[in-house]
Scaffold this active site. Structure first.
Site, PDB file in Angstrom:
ATOM      1  N   SER A  13       0.832  -1.211   0.000  1.00  0.00           N
ATOM      2  CA  SER A  13       0.000   0.000   0.000  1.00  0.00           C
ATOM      3  C   SER A  13       0.867   1.261   0.000  1.00  0.00           C
ATOM      4  CB  SER A  13      -0.878  -0.037   1.261  1.00  0.00           C
ATOM      5  OG  SER A  13      -1.605   1.157   1.409  1.00  0.00           O
ATOM      6  N   ASP A  34       4.472  -7.836   3.406  1.00  0.00           N
ATOM      7  CA  ASP A  34       3.453  -7.041   4.097  1.00  0.00           C
ATOM      8  C   ASP A  34       2.567  -7.983   4.917  1.00  0.00           C
ATOM      9  OD1 ASP A  34       2.305  -3.936   3.209  1.00  0.00           O
ATOM     10  OD2 ASP A  34       1.019  -5.184   4.479  1.00  0.00           O
ATOM     11  N   VAL A  56       6.739  -6.942  10.502  1.00  0.00           N
ATOM     12  CA  VAL A  56       8.070  -6.383  10.797  1.00  0.00           C
ATOM     13  C   VAL A  56       8.422  -6.423  12.289  1.00  0.00           C
ATOM     14  CG1 VAL A  56       8.150  -4.887   8.757  1.00  0.00           C
ATOM     15  CG2 VAL A  56       7.214  -3.987  10.909  1.00  0.00           C
ATOM     16  N   TYR A 157       3.844   9.024  17.885  1.00  0.00           N
ATOM     17  CA  TYR A 157       4.285   8.919  16.487  1.00  0.00           C
ATOM     18  C   TYR A 157       5.646   9.591  16.293  1.00  0.00           C
ATOM     19  CZ  TYR A 157       3.939   9.093  11.379  1.00  0.00           C
ATOM     20  OH  TYR A 157       4.168   8.949  10.033  1.00  0.00           O
TER      21      TYR A 157
HETATM   22  N1  LIG Z   1       1.293   9.087   3.994  1.00  0.00           N
HETATM   23  C1  LIG Z   1       1.934  10.082   4.594  1.00  0.00           C
HETATM   24  O1  LIG Z   1       1.579  11.259   4.473  1.00  0.00           O
HETATM   25  C2  LIG Z   1       3.155   9.787   5.444  1.00  0.00           C
HETATM   26  C3  LIG Z   1       3.872  10.874   5.946  1.00  0.00           C
HETATM   27  C4  LIG Z   1       4.991  10.651   6.729  1.00  0.00           C
HETATM   28  C5  LIG Z   1       5.403   9.349   6.993  1.00  0.00           C
HETATM   29  N2  LIG Z   1       4.682   8.310   6.488  1.00  0.00           N
HETATM   30  C6  LIG Z   1       5.158   6.964   6.825  1.00  0.00           C
HETATM   31  O2  LIG Z   1       5.314   6.204   5.642  1.00  0.00           O
HETATM   32  C7  LIG Z   1       5.086   4.819   5.921  1.00  0.00           C
HETATM   33  C8  LIG Z   1       4.053   4.290   4.929  1.00  0.00           C
HETATM   34  O3  LIG Z   1       2.855   5.014   5.086  1.00  0.00           O
HETATM   35  P1  LIG Z   1       1.667   4.958   4.020  1.00  0.00           P
HETATM   36  O4  LIG Z   1       1.037   6.291   4.006  1.00  0.00           O
HETATM   37  O5  LIG Z   1       2.184   4.375   2.753  1.00  0.00           O
HETATM   38  O6  LIG Z   1       0.680   3.960   4.775  1.00  0.00           O
HETATM   39  P2  LIG Z   1      -0.219   2.747   4.248  1.00  0.00           P
HETATM   40  O7  LIG Z   1      -1.143   2.430   5.366  1.00  0.00           O
HETATM   41  O8  LIG Z   1      -0.781   3.055   2.904  1.00  0.00           O
HETATM   42  O9  LIG Z   1       0.832   1.545   4.069  1.00  0.00           O
HETATM   43  C9  LIG Z   1       1.468   0.944   5.171  1.00  0.00           C
HETATM   44  C10 LIG Z   1       1.658  -0.536   4.865  1.00  0.00           C
HETATM   45  O10 LIG Z   1       2.370  -1.109   5.964  1.00  0.00           O
HETATM   46  C11 LIG Z   1       1.800  -2.365   6.272  1.00  0.00           C
HETATM   47  N3  LIG Z   1       2.091  -2.707   7.659  1.00  0.00           N
HETATM   48  C12 LIG Z   1       1.620  -2.110   8.784  1.00  0.00           C
HETATM   49  N4  LIG Z   1       2.089  -2.723   9.865  1.00  0.00           N
HETATM   50  C13 LIG Z   1       2.881  -3.729   9.436  1.00  0.00           C
HETATM   51  C14 LIG Z   1       3.653  -4.730  10.084  1.00  0.00           C
HETATM   52  N5  LIG Z   1       3.700  -4.827  11.416  1.00  0.00           N
HETATM   53  N6  LIG Z   1       4.354  -5.597   9.324  1.00  0.00           N
HETATM   54  C15 LIG Z   1       4.315  -5.527   7.971  1.00  0.00           C
HETATM   55  N7  LIG Z   1       3.588  -4.620   7.295  1.00  0.00           N
HETATM   56  C16 LIG Z   1       2.879  -3.736   8.025  1.00  0.00           C
HETATM   57  C17 LIG Z   1       0.308  -2.189   5.993  1.00  0.00           C
HETATM   58  O11 LIG Z   1      -0.341  -3.432   5.813  1.00  0.00           O
HETATM   59  C18 LIG Z   1       0.333  -1.316   4.737  1.00  0.00           C
HETATM   60  O12 LIG Z   1       0.328  -2.107   3.570  1.00  0.00           O
HETATM   61  C19 LIG Z   1       4.647   4.763   7.402  1.00  0.00           C
HETATM   62  O13 LIG Z   1       5.784   4.454   8.175  1.00  0.00           O
HETATM   63  C20 LIG Z   1       4.189   6.183   7.686  1.00  0.00           C
HETATM   64  O14 LIG Z   1       4.342   6.506   9.041  1.00  0.00           O
HETATM   65  C21 LIG Z   1       3.573   8.499   5.723  1.00  0.00           C
END
Ligand SMILES: NC(=O)c1ccc[n+]([C@@H]2O[C@H](COP(=O)([O-])OP(=O)(O)OC[C@H]3O[C@@H](n4cnc5c(N)ncnc54)[C@H](O)[C@@H]3O)[C@@H](O)[C@H]2O)c1
Length: 251
Positions: A13, A34, A56, A157
């Site tokens: 995702s 994932d 993870v 966070y």
């Molecule tokens: N979207 C944003 O604006 C944003 C901004 C800053 C940081 N981030 C960081 O980027 C990363 C990805 O975020 P995103 O927006 O793509 O989120 P998302 O929810 O679209 O994707 C996260 C993915 O991680 C997987 N996941 C969650 N816990 C897990 C685990 N324990 N083991 C394996 N897989 C696991 C989920 O199933 C999902 O597919 C995160 O660390 C988030 O904190 C996102």
């Protein structure tokens, strides 16, 4: 090397999915790892890669995912960890102190999970045959600009992401004798399923807070930076903010 074996944790995702697609488009062979098997398998199929279920926070499933990706002819060369969760809540809310378990949960996935992926991927890479410049591999972590300007309600966070920022330089120093690089990307606001839950108006308002370009970041832009990190051997031990000059206000 033009084509390398890569693994993307959280690749089902958002930012991880976009990174998996970018790496595959550039000719690398990608394993998507994932918790979400349904979406992960779909992404892997579309990019001609493989899928493994992995959490993870666990030793066993993460080790198995790394081992599967390491079976490639030249070993695992690229690891990107985008697996993560959001967490919100004031230190003292209406019902008193925020539950300690909420902090433990977020720290376990975002920080311990990052360390777990990093140590196991690096262990595999250390055994690779070195290529140009004695390179054996690169690990890319995902932090957040909340590591620097966390907002009200973001102590959990921000603490997880601050940990990821802080470990980047010592990890790169630590692994330098083995030719393994470590980098971290700190994204601002990106248009992923995480934010898709908000109404369009709220997403637009968030985008308007970004100085330039005044919009949410596209996951492909994150993937493009990850690919540049893979391709540029001088990028090491650094955290790159990818945020359109956004500095978040207290709320
Ligand atoms: N979207 C944003 O604006 C944003 C901004 C800053 C940081 N981030 C960081 O980027 C990363 C990805 O975020 P995103 O927006 O793509 O989120 P998302 O929810 O679209 O994707 C996260 C993915 O991680 C997987 N996941 C969650 N816990 C897990 C685990 N324990 N083991 C394996 N897989 C696991 C989920 O199933 C999902 O597919 C995160 O660390 C988030 O904190 C996102």
């Amino acid at each position: 090397m033009k084509s390398q074996a890569a693994i993307v944790f959280g690749g089902a995702s958002g930012l991880g999915e976009a990174t998996a697609r970018k790496l595959a488009d550039a000719g690398h062979s990608v394993t998507v790892a994932d918790l979400n098997q349904e979406k992960g398998e779909l992404v892997a199929e579309e990019i001609g890669g493989a899928f493994v279920t992995a959490d993870v926070t666990e030793e066993d499933s993460t080790r198995a995912a790394v081992a599967a990706a390491s079976e490639a002819e030249h070993g695992l060369r690229v690891c990107v960890n985008c697996a993560g969760v959001g967490a919100a809540g004031r230190i003292v809310g209406k019902d008193g102190a925020a539950p300690l378990d909420g902090y433990r949960w977020a720290i376990n996935i975002n920080l311990i999970g990052t360390i777990n992926v990093l140590r196991l991927a690096a262990e595999s890479m250390v055994g690779n045959e070195p290529v140009e410049d004695m390179q054996r591999g690169v690990c890319i972590n995902t932090a957040s600009i909340a590591a620097y300007d966390g907002q009200i309600g973001q102590t959990a966070y921000a603490a997880t992401k601050g940990g990821v920022v802080s470990l980047t330089l010592p990890a790169a120093r630590d692994l330098s004798r083995s030719g393994v690089r470590v980098m971290t990307i700190a994204p601002g606001l990106f248009d992923t399923p995480l934010l898709a839950l908000l109404p369009e108006e709220a997403r637009k308002a968030l985008g308007d807070t970004v100085p330039f370009p005044a919009r949410l970041g596209l996951p492909e832009e994150f993937g493009a930076l990850a690919l540049q990190i893979v391709e540029n051997p001088m990028l090491n031990g650094e955290v790159i903010r990818l945020d359109g000059a956004l500095r978040m206000a207290p709320k």
